[in-house]
Each structure stands twice: as C-alpha cells, then as structure tokens.
Design a protein around this motif. Structure first.
Motif, PDB file in Angstrom:
ATOM      1  N   ASP A 224       0.850  -1.197   0.000  1.00  0.00           N
ATOM      2  CA  ASP A 224       0.000   0.000   0.000  1.00  0.00           C
ATOM      3  C   ASP A 224       0.878   1.236   0.000  1.00  0.00           C
ATOM      4  OD1 ASP A 224      -2.412  -1.587   0.594  1.00  0.00           O
ATOM      5  OD2 ASP A 224      -1.365  -1.927   2.500  1.00  0.00           O
ATOM      6  N   HIS A 225       2.104   1.046   0.532  1.00  0.00           N
ATOM      7  CA  HIS A 225       2.965   2.191   0.754  1.00  0.00           C
ATOM      8  C   HIS A 225       4.404   1.735   0.559  1.00  0.00           C
ATOM      9  CE1 HIS A 225       3.418   6.217   2.476  1.00  0.00           C
ATOM     10  NE2 HIS A 225       4.461   5.767   3.146  1.00  0.00           N
ATOM     11  N   GLY A 238       5.504   6.894  -0.506  1.00  0.00           N
ATOM     12  CA  GLY A 238       4.207   7.143  -1.135  1.00  0.00           C
ATOM     13  C   GLY A 238       3.644   5.867  -1.721  1.00  0.00           C
ATOM     14  N   PRO A 239       2.572   5.973  -2.492  1.00  0.00           N
ATOM     15  CA  PRO A 239       2.028   4.796  -3.179  1.00  0.00           C
ATOM     16  C   PRO A 239       3.104   4.219  -4.093  1.00  0.00           C
ATOM     17  CG  PRO A 239       0.522   6.674  -3.365  1.00  0.00           C
ATOM     18  CD  PRO A 239       1.797   7.202  -2.791  1.00  0.00           C
ATOM     19  N   ASN A 246       7.515   7.476 -10.778  1.00  0.00           N
ATOM     20  CA  ASN A 246       7.855   8.884 -10.906  1.00  0.00           C
ATOM     21  C   ASN A 246       8.616   9.390  -9.679  1.00  0.00           C
ATOM     22  OD1 ASN A 246       7.872  11.442 -11.940  1.00  0.00           O
ATOM     23  ND2 ASN A 246       5.813  11.962 -11.200  1.00  0.00           N
ATOM     24  N   PRO A 247       9.803   8.785  -9.441  1.00  0.00           N
ATOM     25  CA  PRO A 247      10.554   9.182  -8.239  1.00  0.00           C
ATOM     26  C   PRO A 247      10.954  10.660  -8.308  1.00  0.00           C
ATOM     27  CG  PRO A 247      11.891   7.778  -9.669  1.00  0.00           C
ATOM     28  CD  PRO A 247      10.519   7.795 -10.252  1.00  0.00           C
ATOM     29  N   ARG A 248      10.796  11.341  -7.188  1.00  0.00           N
ATOM     30  CA  ARG A 248      11.053  12.790  -7.214  1.00  0.00           C
ATOM     31  C   ARG A 248      12.481  13.139  -6.857  1.00  0.00           C
ATOM     32  NH1 ARG A 248       6.713  14.494  -3.276  1.00  0.00           N
ATOM     33  NH2 ARG A 248       6.719  12.264  -2.935  1.00  0.00           N
TER      34      ARG A 248
END
Ligand SMILES: Nc1ncnc2c1ncn2[C@@H]1O[C@H](COP(=O)(O)OP(=O)(O)OP(=O)(O)O)[C@@H](O)[C@H]1O
Ligand SMILES: [Mg+2]
Length: 260
Positions: A224-225, A238-239, A246-248
C-alpha cells in the motif's frame, strides 16, 4: 481511519558513534503492507530489528498495536517518576511473540522436520498441547503449499520450501504483525515466486506486514505504501506506483535505476 498497527516516531539508532537510523517516522495501518527499499547499509534491517526489539533504539518511540515496544510509560502519578521504564525480559519476550519475523536465511532447526519446526513455538512457548499444535502446524503447512512435505527435514527441502516453512513457523504464533527482511534474496531466481505468492496471499488475508525487499514487482502490486531509505532517513515515500514510476528525488532515481 484505521488505527496504526505500527507507529514509529522519530527513531534513532546508533552503533557506537555511527548513527544508522537518523529520525525515522512511519505508520503502518492495521492490515497494511509497507515495503521498505534502499541501498545496502541504509538501515533497513536495523529498522525492522528495532520494531521487534532485537535492537534497542537510541531515541524515539515505537508502538505496536498501541503498546510501546521495550518500555513502559510512567505517568508520574503517585510516587512514580515520569518517563520510560525498561520492560522486564519476560515482558519483552511476550511482546516479541506477537511479532513474526522472517529473515533472508531461514533459520530452521536442522534436526526437526517441517512439521516439528512449525509446532515448536506453540508447544514450547505457548504451552499448546501437541495434538492441537500438530493440527495447527498441518493447517499452516497446507496454507503455504507444503502439506505433503510435513515429514521432510530442512536439508531435504529447497530454499523456497524452507522459507515457506519459516513463514508457517512464524504464523503458528498468531502474530499481529509480520516483518520480512529480504525473504527471497537468498533464493535461486526460480524459487522466488513461490515465496512471494505465499506473502501475497498473506497480505490478501489482511496480515499487517513490513517487508524489506528488492522485488519491485511485488512492492508495486502488493504494498500500500513504499518507503525509500538512504543513509538512515526516509528520502521518499508514497504509493508504490508513484514512487517507482515517478521518483522525485535524485537518490531514489539512482537507486531504482540500479535495481529495476
Ligand atoms: N550490530 C551492529 N553493530 C555495528 N554496526 C552495525 C550493526 N548492525 C548494523 N550495523 C551497521 O548499520 C548499518 C546499517 O545496517 P543494516 O543491516 O540495517 O543495513 P541494510 O539496509 O539492511 O543493508 P543490506 O541491504 O545490506 O541488508 C551498516 O553500516 C551496518 O554496518
Ligand atoms: Mg539488511
């Protein structure tokens, strides 16, 4: 909102002067599955080991199912001090019993059969009678797809089968929470899926799980996380689809570039 099964708050852990966990805060909701990923040495195993108190934290607090791990909180009423008081060894054991842990290496008793390995905890720790313990153990071996291997010794089982016995053995203690530390890393590639399938079924049955893994497919589908740890801090979370797709952060991108 569901109550957190695990609440990790500002946890720090040092070995000597080396601070390995540097302020980790993380909640795992009841029935939730959190995957933890990160480079070697980033503190993933240490974090799991702090949750079941195989390691003592240096600062912060961890609660499992509302119970503070390792300590009792003194409320300062009466003549008692305010603050934390270390739990007695028997109390610690009690806490640990409710948290299952599966390691990279299976740690089965070599001179006991699969069935005896699974019965061991209920019989010796929980004092369940052998008839009931055997019934439970057979049911759990069936659940991990090993009903026909009950009388085999670990050396007669494949790595994947041994790991499934190890999972059944943890489940025999009726844990509230299961911790997995790279449960498939020691397995030959063709044996990985059978273990992940058992873990996927467990998650679907509503087990609360913290899973350190390099299996990004599993993380994407089951978690879930997703938490990415580097240098003892959570860099990104995050999800799973978001973090993986889409790693930031540059550090997350660099890590994922190596493992995916
Ligand atoms: N008992 C210990 N004593 C001293 N240092 C330790 C101890 N356990 C872990 N460490 C150190 O803490 C750091 C984090 O270790 P940890 O095992 O948590 O990393 P990890 O993220 O699980 O790595 P890996 O992916 O290789 O399993 C490492 O630098 C390690 O050397
Ligand atoms: Mg590790």
């Amino acid at each position: 909102m569901t109550e957190a099964m695990v609440r990790i708050s500002q946890v720090r852990k040092s070995f000597g002067s080396h601070e390995v966990l540097r302020g980790i805060s993380l909640d795992v909701p009841e029935r939730g599955v959190v995957c933890v990923v990160g480079p070697s040495g980033s503190g993933k195993s240490t974090l799991l080991r702090c949750v079941n108190r195989l390691e003592t934290i240096t600062a912060g607090r961890i609660w499992v199912d509302g119970e503070l791990i390792g300590y009792r909180e003194l409320d300062g009423r009466g003549s008692r001090r305010r603050g934390l008081c270390l739990l007695k060894p028997a109390e610690l054991c009690k806490q640990r019993e409710s948290i299952g842990m599966v390691f990279q290496r299976f740690h089965l008793f070599p001179h006991r059969t699969a069935l005896e390995n699974v019965m061991e905890g209920p019989v010796t720790v929980q004092r369940v009678n052998r008839v009931d313990a055997e019934r439970l153990a057979r049911r759990l071996l069936d659940r991990v797809g090993l009903a026909d291997r009950a009388d085999y010794y670990p050396a007669q089982l494949s790595g994947g089968q041994q790991q499934r016995v190890a999972i059944a053995r943890s489940l025999a203690m009726s844990p509230k929470l299961m911790l997995f530390d790279e449960p498939t890393s020691a397995l030959d590639p063709e044996l990985v899926q059978e273990v992940l399938t058992v873990m996927r079924d467990l998650a679907a049955d509503g087990m609360t799980m913290m899973v350190v893994t390099h299996e990004m497919g599993f993380a994407r589908e089951v978690a879930d996380h997703l938490v990415f740890i580097d240098g003892g801090v959570i860099v990104e979370q995050g999800p799973p689809r978001e973090v993986l797709g889409n790693p930031r952060h540059e550090r997350t991108r660099a890590f994922l570039g190596q493992v995916v």
